[in-house]
Design a protein around this motif. Structure first.
Motif, PDB file in Angstrom:
ATOM      1  N   GLY A  32       0.841  -1.185   0.000  1.00 47.40           N
ATOM      2  CA  GLY A  32       0.000   0.000   0.000  1.00 47.40           C
ATOM      3  C   GLY A  32       0.879   1.239   0.000  1.00 47.40           C
ATOM      4  N   ALA A  33       1.748   1.334  -1.008  1.00 42.03           N
ATOM      5  CA  ALA A  33       2.792   2.367  -1.029  1.00 42.03           C
ATOM      6  C   ALA A  33       2.302   3.698  -1.594  1.00 42.03           C
ATOM      7  N   ASN A  34       1.007   3.888  -1.700  1.00 42.88           N
ATOM      8  CA  ASN A  34       0.401   5.124  -2.197  1.00 42.88           C
ATOM      9  C   ASN A  34       1.109   6.340  -1.590  1.00 42.88           C
ATOM     10  N   PRO A  35       1.761   7.181  -2.430  1.00 38.52           N
ATOM     11  CA  PRO A  35       2.587   8.268  -1.896  1.00 38.52           C
ATOM     12  C   PRO A  35       1.808   9.515  -1.497  1.00 38.52           C
ATOM     13  N   ILE A  36       0.763   9.340  -0.692  1.00 40.22           N
ATOM     14  CA  ILE A  36      -0.006  10.496  -0.220  1.00 40.22           C
ATOM     15  C   ILE A  36       0.849  11.344   0.709  1.00 40.22           C
ATOM     16  N   ASN A  37       1.573  10.677   1.592  1.00 42.64           N
ATOM     17  CA  ASN A  37       2.489  11.352   2.513  1.00 42.64           C
ATOM     18  C   ASN A  37       3.855  10.690   2.419  1.00 42.64           C
ATOM     19  N   ALA A  38       4.893  11.427   2.793  1.00 41.59           N
ATOM     20  CA  ALA A  38       6.234  10.851   2.815  1.00 41.59           C
ATOM     21  C   ALA A  38       6.279   9.742   3.857  1.00 41.59           C
ATOM     22  N   PRO A  39       6.817   8.571   3.528  1.00 44.81           N
ATOM     23  CA  PRO A  39       6.872   7.467   4.494  1.00 44.81           C
ATOM     24  C   PRO A  39       7.891   7.746   5.589  1.00 44.81           C
ATOM     25  N   CYS A  50      18.715   2.205   2.705  1.00 47.85           N
ATOM     26  CA  CYS A  50      17.789   1.070   2.633  1.00 47.85           C
ATOM     27  C   CYS A  50      17.342   0.860   1.194  1.00 47.85           C
ATOM     28  N   LYS A  51      16.740  -0.302   0.970  1.00 46.14           N
ATOM     29  CA  LYS A  51      16.060  -0.606  -0.289  1.00 46.14           C
ATOM     30  C   LYS A  51      14.578  -0.784   0.010  1.00 46.14           C
ATOM     31  N   VAL A  52      13.742  -0.428  -0.957  1.00 43.18           N
ATOM     32  CA  VAL A  52      12.290  -0.527  -0.796  1.00 43.18           C
ATOM     33  C   VAL A  52      11.700  -1.328  -1.939  1.00 43.18           C
ATOM     34  N   VAL A  53      10.876  -2.305  -1.587  1.00 46.47           N
ATOM     35  CA  VAL A  53      10.064  -3.033  -2.557  1.00 46.47           C
ATOM     36  C   VAL A  53       8.617  -2.717  -2.224  1.00 46.47           C
ATOM     37  N   GLY A  54       7.943  -1.995  -3.114  1.00 45.09           N
ATOM     38  CA  GLY A  54       6.595  -1.531  -2.818  1.00 45.09           C
ATOM     39  C   GLY A  54       5.537  -2.157  -3.702  1.00 45.09           C
ATOM     40  N   PHE A  55       4.315  -2.228  -3.177  1.00 48.31           N
ATOM     41  CA  PHE A  55       3.161  -2.754  -3.901  1.00 48.31           C
ATOM     42  C   PHE A  55       2.043  -1.726  -3.829  1.00 48.31           C
ATOM     43  N   GLU A  56       1.497  -1.336  -4.982  1.00 50.12           N
ATOM     44  CA  GLU A  56       0.421  -0.346  -5.027  1.00 50.12           C
ATOM     45  C   GLU A  56      -0.483  -0.621  -6.230  1.00 50.12           C
ATOM     46  N   PRO A  57      -1.726  -1.086  -5.993  1.00 45.68           N
ATOM     47  CA  PRO A  57      -2.604  -1.461  -7.102  1.00 45.68           C
ATOM     48  C   PRO A  57      -3.334  -0.301  -7.763  1.00 45.68           C
ATOM     49  N   GLN A  58      -3.429   0.861  -7.109  1.00 42.60           N
ATOM     50  CA  GLN A  58      -4.129   1.991  -7.715  1.00 42.60           C
ATOM     51  C   GLN A  58      -3.260   2.592  -8.828  1.00 42.60           C
ATOM     52  N   ALA A  59      -3.802   2.654 -10.030  1.00 41.61           N
ATOM     53  CA  ALA A  59      -3.013   3.006 -11.208  1.00 41.61           C
ATOM     54  C   ALA A  59      -2.340   4.369 -11.083  1.00 41.61           C
ATOM     55  N   ALA A  60      -3.076   5.377 -10.635  1.00 38.67           N
ATOM     56  CA  ALA A  60      -2.510   6.719 -10.552  1.00 38.67           C
ATOM     57  C   ALA A  60      -1.392   6.779  -9.521  1.00 38.67           C
ATOM     58  N   ALA A  61      -1.611   6.150  -8.384  1.00 42.28           N
ATOM     59  CA  ALA A  61      -0.592   6.143  -7.331  1.00 42.28           C
ATOM     60  C   ALA A  61       0.637   5.373  -7.782  1.00 42.28           C
TER      61      ALA A  61
END
Length: 298
Positions: A32-39, A50-61
């Protein structure tokens, strides 16, 4: 204490990573890596820690993530769960999008009926982390998927055995029908060996009332709604941690959680094992924010 007072200075973080010299970069899986706010890991990522592997199904996000990603970031347009097909409710506010229907009474209670508006519903296939090919070994699972967290945990029992930290949104007041709430998430994580370490923040609202126009709503946020909690693999039994896991837990404590006693707890364990120099814990304290230190006398 003010959150900024506890934040780790960048030079302290870079020094710690260099001093510990882990065999690989600390790795974070963000579901749920939706970039609404900085993590919370943004600063650690920015300095190459660090390394990040993200999953986000919403196309725009997902498109935003792909557009702005750096060399240590990899993203997939998949929804994570148990591998089953679910019905996704796409809300007017993308941060509310969930597999669950809105619980309208809470929205009315906090005068946020706009958050309950579902624009469309669509079928969504999910992937289980246990079945995700080439998923690297990771240290932190960060997850914010509006109530479906337990499905991710249940589909990740194998890969979570090597994970040492989970950062998860916890719900105190129901926003969706059927979501597991704080108790359900806590039970599932404890079943898999994780225990609550701290709250990163809590979100609260003023309850709607006849005198609202006369009140400063931000000063009357009486009703807790949700917040982010950090769970750690049982740190009362550090004998079960490898040397590398202790290093990564210390880096996460400094660079993501701002849990300085956790950092020192891990450093002391590494000293006791002869892995690092005995003066490193003291050097870390020397580099901590001044507001957190004393002159050493009691």
């Amino acid at each position: 204490m003010d959150g900024q007072d506890s934040e780790t200075p960048v030079n302290t973080l870079t020094w710690l990573i260099a001093a510990l010299a882990p065999a690989r970069k600390t790795t974070i899986v963000d579901v749920g890596a939706n970039p609404i706010n900085a993590p919370d890991y943004a600063e650690l990522l920015r300095i190459g820690g660090c390394k990040v592997v993200g999953f986000e199904p919403q196309a725009a996000a997902f498109a935003d993530l792909q557009k702005n990603k750096g060399p240590d970031e990899t993203y997939f347009p998949f929804a994570v769960g148990t591998g089953e097909t679910l019905k996704l409710r796409i809300y007017k506010s993308s941060g509310m999008t969930s597999i669950f229907d809105p619980y309208v009474p809470t929205m009315a209670m906090i005068n946020e009926m706009g958050m309950a508006r579902v624009r469309e519903t669509t079928a969504m296939e999910t992937v289980a982390l246990d079945d995700t090919p080439d998923l690297p070994e990771f240290d932190l699972l960060k997850i914010d998927i509006q109530g479906a967290e337990n499905l991710v945990f249940q589909g990740a029992e194998r890969v979570l055995q090597g994970c040492i930290s989970v950062m998860v949104e916890l719900r105190y007041m129901r926003l969706y029908h059927g979501e597991p709430m704080l108790g359900g998430v806590d039970n599932e994580l404890r079943r898999q060996g994780f225990y609550l370490h701290k709250f990163m923040f809590n979100k609260a609202y003023m309850l709607t009332n006849s005198q609202a126009r006369r009140l400063k709503a931000k000063k009357l946020q009486d009703q807790l709604i949700d917040g982010d909690g950090v769970y750690l693999r049982n740190i009362a039994e550090l004998a079960h941690y490898s040397d590398e896991q202790l290093k990564h837990q210390a880096i996460l404590g400094a660079g993501v959680f701002h849990s300085h006693s956790l950092v020192l707890y891990c450093l002391d364990a590494l000293v006791a094992r002869g892995v690092i120099s005995g003066d490193l814990p003291g050097q870390y304290v020397d580099r901590m924010p001044e507001a957190l230190r004393t002159d050493g006398r009691r």
